[in-house]
Write a protein that holds these residues in place. Structure first.
Motif, mmCIF file in Angstrom:
data_model
loop_
_atom_site.group_PDB
_atom_site.id
_atom_site.type_symbol
_atom_site.label_atom_id
_atom_site.label_comp_id
_atom_site.label_asym_id
_atom_site.label_seq_id
_atom_site.Cartn_x
_atom_site.Cartn_y
_atom_site.Cartn_z
ATOM 1 N N ARG A 172 -35.565 -47.857 -1.044
ATOM 2 C CA ARG A 172 -36.461 -46.935 -1.743
ATOM 3 C C ARG A 172 -36.022 -45.488 -1.487
ATOM 4 N N PRO A 173 -36.236 -44.645 -2.487
ATOM 5 C CA PRO A 173 -35.834 -43.249 -2.320
ATOM 6 C C PRO A 173 -36.859 -42.471 -1.494
ATOM 7 N N ASP A 174 -36.936 -42.780 -0.210
ATOM 8 C CA ASP A 174 -37.894 -42.062 0.635
ATOM 9 C C ASP A 174 -37.174 -41.352 1.791
ATOM 10 N N ASP A 175 -37.946 -40.531 2.465
ATOM 11 C CA ASP A 175 -37.361 -39.678 3.483
ATOM 12 C C ASP A 175 -36.743 -40.465 4.638
ATOM 13 N N GLU A 176 -37.386 -41.564 4.963
ATOM 14 C CA GLU A 176 -36.889 -42.396 6.061
ATOM 15 C C GLU A 176 -35.486 -42.918 5.736
ATOM 16 N N GLY A 177 -35.339 -43.402 4.501
ATOM 17 C CA GLY A 177 -34.040 -43.920 4.061
ATOM 18 C C GLY A 177 -32.982 -42.821 4.001
ATOM 19 N N PHE A 178 -33.389 -41.654 3.534
ATOM 20 C CA PHE A 178 -32.427 -40.551 3.405
ATOM 21 C C PHE A 178 -31.955 -40.076 4.785
ATOM 22 N N THR A 179 -32.873 -40.075 5.743
ATOM 23 C CA THR A 179 -32.509 -39.663 7.101
ATOM 24 C C THR A 179 -31.516 -40.665 7.703
ATOM 25 N N GLU A 180 -31.779 -41.948 7.474
ATOM 26 C CA GLU A 180 -30.884 -42.983 8.001
ATOM 27 C C GLU A 180 -29.518 -42.911 7.302
ATOM 28 N N ALA A 181 -29.543 -42.662 5.986
ATOM 29 C CA ALA A 181 -28.271 -42.530 5.247
ATOM 30 C C ALA A 181 -27.472 -41.350 5.808
ATOM 31 N N GLY A 182 -28.157 -40.279 6.148
ATOM 32 C CA GLY A 182 -27.490 -39.124 6.746
ATOM 33 C C GLY A 182 -26.867 -39.483 8.085
ATOM 34 N N ARG A 183 -27.604 -40.267 8.861
ATOM 35 C CA ARG A 183 -27.098 -40.673 10.183
ATOM 36 C C ARG A 183 -25.826 -41.527 10.020
ATOM 37 N N ILE A 184 -25.864 -42.426 9.057
ATOM 38 C CA ILE A 184 -24.703 -43.298 8.822
ATOM 39 C C ILE A 184 -23.506 -42.454 8.334
ATOM 40 N N GLU A 194 -27.152 -33.929 8.287
ATOM 41 C CA GLU A 194 -28.272 -33.124 7.782
ATOM 42 C C GLU A 194 -28.087 -32.779 6.294
ATOM 43 N N LEU A 195 -26.870 -32.367 5.940
ATOM 44 C CA LEU A 195 -26.642 -31.984 4.538
ATOM 45 C C LEU A 195 -26.699 -33.186 3.603
ATOM 46 N N THR A 196 -26.250 -34.352 4.085
ATOM 47 C CA THR A 196 -26.375 -35.569 3.277
ATOM 48 C C THR A 196 -27.843 -35.854 3.005
ATOM 49 N N THR A 197 -28.663 -35.789 4.041
ATOM 50 C CA THR A 197 -30.104 -36.041 3.890
ATOM 51 C C THR A 197 -30.725 -35.032 2.928
ATOM 52 N N ARG A 198 -30.364 -33.765 3.087
ATOM 53 C CA ARG A 198 -30.938 -32.728 2.217
ATOM 54 C C ARG A 198 -30.495 -32.900 0.759
#
Lengths: 175, 290
Positions: free
Chosen positions: B236-248, B272-276
């Motif tokens: 899902r396009p949510d903040d939790e997923g985006f933060t994890e995608a940034g970490r990866i 950070e920039l990936t998440t943003r």
């Protein structure tokens, strides 16, 4: 290599080495030393001239690439004896300090005002963001360009398409 | 005064002639488009080609157009033209975001889209943006045209899949319902990225059906973070997923320390920039300008 370049409405033909940069062609071959030459690395923008109506950094263009094209330099900014509003603005608002970046700044300012008669301060800062003032006098440069906008500087928009044509009055000056 | 070494200058008047010249001069020739990467390298003698083949006269390569379901960008399109293009702004905000932070307005007036990609500078912005978009590159050589997926195009720093006598003619990106964004940290206006990240999201019924993540200046293989893309797909396009995608994505890249920063800082920025960028793309998908 023989090249013919139209500079400020006048044609010049010269034999040049392909590695000669446009900035040196203008200064050394044509004696048009109004265009300055600074960092040599495309950072400072003091060498800004118009190539086919668009401002470019002439230290990163080969003179041979300008063969058959039109260049406008700061020498082509005034309209005969009448200074361009941008030049008047730099006088009125103390836009010059040491003057080293001034020709390039004015060429970008002229282009900006041709395309946007009423630029915001932000627009002006964006337009000159690739140009450095070694006196860090940006405040007065921005004011000078605003002054030009407010004093008929943007009114030449109608001429924008003809911006590489000889400036009106040019003949009078030469005569 | 910095002056390039002597070279032969040839001005191509047609695509066929450009390829002919490339064939004739062989590996010692370089194509010059805007010249804003090549000429500084020649002044510093990092590049010393024997011949320069100028393709500025090839107007056919200077078009931006919609061709079927694709956006087609000619290799000679200037950065300023890509930035100003309404069709690009409407369908590919990632390209508009990236162009806004590429060099400065004067350099953008002269530098070209194709030149940027062919230079294959490991810190270049469009390479990451077009890689996130999964663009297709059209090359022409003596044997005709062929297409190369952008993720097969970059072989390494300053090295591409183009053959010696081949010329990049066009970049194609399918126009589809997706959202995108590009985020960059630079030391000052006009500088190369310390790190930059681009994100492309296709969302259907609240689920991410396809994701593209481009990274520049951090040694990401072929400018992309594939594992982060795999993680996002189906989620899902949510903040939790985006933060994890940034970490990866941060784990996937291989930054090197230089004057722009140490490795851990760059890795942090990559995440950070990936998440943003993902957040911004998702906001745009919901019609919010980000």
């Amino acid at each position: 290599m023989r090249i013919t370049v139209t500079v400020n409405g006048e044609q010049y033909t010269r034999d040049v080495e392909p590695r000669l940069l446009l900035v040196h062609f203008l200064r050394d071959e044509l004696g048009l030393t109004g265009t300055h030459w600074g960092c040599d690395t495309s950072n400072c923008g003091v060498c800004t001239v118009w190539l086919d109506g668009t401002p470019v950094k002439s230290c990163t263009v080969l003179a041979v690439m300008a063969d058959g094209h039109e260049v406008r330099t700061v020498e082509g900014l005034a309209h005969g004896a009448e200074l361009d509003p941008v030049q008047q603005g730099f006088i009125a608002c103390h836009g010059l300090q040491c003057g080293f970046c001034t020709p390039g700044m004015m060429m970008t300012a002229r282009w900006l005002l041709d395309h946007d008669a009423d630029p915001s301060e932000e627009d002006i800062r964006e337009a000159i963001s690739g140009q450095m003032c070694r006196c860090t006098g940006y405040e007065n440069i921005v004011r000078s360009i605003r002054w030009a906008a407010e004093h008929g500087g943007g009114a030449r928009t109608a001429d924008a398409d003809a911006d590489t044509e000889p400036a009106p009055g040019r003949e009078e000056v030469r005569a | 005064m910095q002056v390039p070494a002597a070279f032969q200058y040839e001005r191509a008047t047609s695509l066929e002639q450009a390829i002919e010249l490339l064939t004739r001069y062989g590996p010692e020739a370089r194509v010059v488009a805007g010249g804003h990467s090549l000429l500084p390298m020649m002044k510093l003698r990092l590049a010393q080609p024997e011949a320069l083949i100028d393709i500025n006269g090839l107007g056919e390569l200077a078009m931006i157009r919609v061709d079927g379901h694709d956006l087609a960008v000619g290799a000679m399109v200037r950065h300023a033209e890509l930035l100003a293009s309404p069709v690009v702004g409407e369908h590919f905000p990632i390209l508009r975001d990236a162009e806004r932070v590429i060099a400065d307005p004067l350099v953008r007036n002269r530098g070209t889209v194709g030149g940027s990609l062919c230079q294959a500078d490991p810190s270049e912005d469009l390479s990451a943006a077009f890689s996130a978009l999964r663009a297709t590159l059209v090359a022409q050589g003596p044997g005709g045209r062929r297409t190369i997926g952008i993720r097969e195009f970059f072989l390494g720093p300053y090295e591409t899949a183009l053959n010696e006598a081949e010329l990049l003619v066009e970049i194609r990106v399918p126009i589809r319902s997706h959202a995108s964004a590009y985020r960059k940290v630079e030391r000052r206006v006009g500088d190369w990225a310390v790190v930059a990240a681009g994100a492309v999201l296709e969302i259907s019924d609240g689920v991410i059906t396809e994701a593209g993540i481009g990274l520049t200046a951090v040694g990401a293989r072929r400018f992309v973070a594939e594992q982060a893309e795999d993680f996002l797909r189906g989620g899902r396009p949510d903040d939790e997923g985006f933060t994890e995608a940034g970490r990866i994505a941060a784990q996937e890249c291989r930054p090197t320390a230089d004057q722009r920063g140490p490795v851990d800082y760059k890795r942090h920025l990559a995440g950070e920039l990936t998440t943003r960028a993902l957040r911004a793309a998702a906001a745009r998908a919901q019609g919010q300008e980000a």
